[in-house]
Design an enzyme around this catalytic site. Sequence first.
Site, short mmCIF file in Angstrom:
data_model
loop_
_atom_site.label_atom_id
_atom_site.label_comp_id
_atom_site.label_asym_id
_atom_site.label_seq_id
_atom_site.Cartn_x
_atom_site.Cartn_y
_atom_site.Cartn_z
N LYS A 1 -90.90 -9.30 -24.95
CA LYS A 1 -90.90 -9.46 -23.49
C LYS A 1 -90.54 -10.88 -23.04
O LYS A 1 -89.88 -11.06 -22.03
CB LYS A 1 -92.25 -9.03 -22.91
CG LYS A 1 -92.53 -7.54 -23.07
CD LYS A 1 -93.87 -7.14 -22.48
CE LYS A 1 -94.22 -5.71 -22.83
NZ LYS A 1 -95.50 -5.28 -22.26
N ASN B 1 -90.15 -6.41 -19.09
CA ASN B 1 -90.33 -5.21 -19.91
C ASN B 1 -89.32 -4.12 -19.53
O ASN B 1 -89.31 -3.05 -20.14
CB ASN B 1 -91.77 -4.67 -19.82
CG ASN B 1 -92.01 -3.93 -18.52
OD1 ASN B 1 -91.41 -4.24 -17.50
ND2 ASN B 1 -92.91 -2.97 -18.54
N ASP C 1 -95.22 -3.98 -15.73
CA ASP C 1 -96.64 -3.96 -16.13
C ASP C 1 -97.52 -4.36 -14.95
O ASP C 1 -98.59 -3.77 -14.73
CB ASP C 1 -96.90 -4.94 -17.29
CG ASP C 1 -96.36 -4.42 -18.62
OD1 ASP C 1 -96.26 -3.19 -18.79
OD2 ASP C 1 -96.02 -5.26 -19.48
N ALA D 1 -106.61 -13.83 -20.14
CA ALA D 1 -105.69 -14.36 -19.13
C ALA D 1 -104.61 -15.27 -19.74
O ALA D 1 -103.67 -15.64 -19.04
CB ALA D 1 -106.47 -15.11 -18.05
N GLY D 2 -104.74 -15.60 -21.01
CA GLY D 2 -103.72 -16.45 -21.65
C GLY D 2 -102.63 -15.65 -22.34
O GLY D 2 -101.64 -16.22 -22.80
N GLY D 3 -102.79 -14.33 -22.42
CA GLY D 3 -101.79 -13.49 -23.09
C GLY D 3 -100.77 -12.94 -22.11
O GLY D 3 -100.85 -13.21 -20.91
N ASN E 1 -110.27 -16.89 -20.87
CA ASN E 1 -109.47 -16.84 -22.11
C ASN E 1 -110.15 -17.61 -23.21
O ASN E 1 -110.82 -18.61 -22.98
CB ASN E 1 -108.06 -17.41 -21.87
CG ASN E 1 -107.06 -16.84 -22.84
OD1 ASN E 1 -106.97 -15.62 -22.98
ND2 ASN E 1 -106.31 -17.68 -23.53
N THR F 1 -108.66 -19.29 -25.61
CA THR F 1 -108.05 -20.62 -25.60
C THR F 1 -107.99 -21.05 -24.13
O THR F 1 -107.10 -20.63 -23.38
CB THR F 1 -106.63 -20.58 -26.22
OG1 THR F 1 -106.71 -19.88 -27.45
CG2 THR F 1 -106.07 -21.96 -26.43
N TYR G 1 -105.62 2.09 -24.57
CA TYR G 1 -105.77 3.53 -24.31
C TYR G 1 -105.96 4.33 -25.60
O TYR G 1 -106.09 5.54 -25.56
CB TYR G 1 -104.61 4.09 -23.49
CG TYR G 1 -103.24 3.69 -23.97
CD1 TYR G 1 -102.63 4.37 -25.02
CD2 TYR G 1 -102.57 2.63 -23.40
CE1 TYR G 1 -101.39 4.00 -25.48
CE2 TYR G 1 -101.32 2.24 -23.85
CZ TYR G 1 -100.74 2.94 -24.89
OH TYR G 1 -99.50 2.57 -25.35
#
Length: 317
Positions: free
Chosen positions: A91, A112, A127, A153-155, A177, A179, A259
């Site tokens: 992505k 995406n 997304d 929140a860092g991904g 997060n 990190t 999921y």
Amino acid sequence: MPSEPKDAYTIDDLRDWENATGDLDPPARLAVFGDPVIHSRSPQMHNPALAEGGKNCQYVRLHIGTEDLREALNLLKEKNFIGTNVTIPHKGEVFAAVDDMTEVARLTHSVNTVLVDDGQLIGHNTDAPGLEQAIREEFSVDLTDLRVMVLGAGGGAGRAACIQAAMDRSERLVLVNRTFEKANALKKEIEPMYAKSERLLGPVDRLAVIPHEVKYLERELKHIDLIINATSLGMKVSDPVLIPAHLLQPHHLIFDMVYAPPQTRLMRDAVKAGARAANGLNMLLWQGAHSYEFWFNEEAPVEAMRKGLKESFNNAK
Ligand code: NAP
């Protein structure tokens, strides 16, 4: 007689697409690129929608490694593709490779969905709006009216969730997060979006960032309605606990992007606490519906997609 598509095609197949897929009817003009990609349920979701929408094309999987991604994107134009979806790990790389992109792709730094338009590759991120719609459908409430906490929140997915919440000016947004620095950098980017907001500030910061540690979670969770799990945890029973069960409260709404399994430990703990919980299946559905709309500029046959997705899980049992 037309043949069945392969479970996944390769870059060699794409280079010689006419030979690799020439006997498919309808022709393969949409795909998902990934590595791995075999697990993707996008063909089972999109093909019923393409049939329902009367589109003379089908959707297949393409196993594309990072080293072949740029070539594969260029081949989309040459091979008369309508577009493609991209999944792990591409992505970010596709974000850097497209000719133009939508505002939401620019803000999420992630693409995406790609549309081939007049020889140009246009990137989009579905997304983020897919999550927004899934939350509306699951909890009958809009992101804008919720005090939101995003775990991870860092991904990539966490960033999309935070950007969507900020675009919607959610009542409150707390970035969490492991990190800390990654989430803190994102908070700085989001700050101007909240600065434009006209709502009054409450007793706690409207936009906040915390490390993923119990003492900080405990303080913030009292002032949160919706908890979104966007970490990569939740698929395995051996995964670390995301939020200690005793911190979950009946007023919480939990949206877990995972999921499979359909009920994660976080969801189970939430239900035991009297809270409501939903898994990420509807996000998968609605990001797919937004991709369809981006490719065809018309409303997606969502119920056909929902049915296809459901059947793909039933068939896997
Ligand atoms: P990613 O970019 O690799 O991000 C992973 C995130 O998880 C990071 O924030 C990371 O924190 C955090 N994390 C990893 N291990 C952790 C641990 N032990 N404790 C706390 N945090 C931890 O992954 P992604 O692409 O965003 O995907 C995240 C999840 O969302 C996956 O399960 C994916 O399948 C799901 N997803 C679902 C949908 C859907 O349609 N339902 C769509 C997109 C993604 P650090 O920054 O500290 O490493």
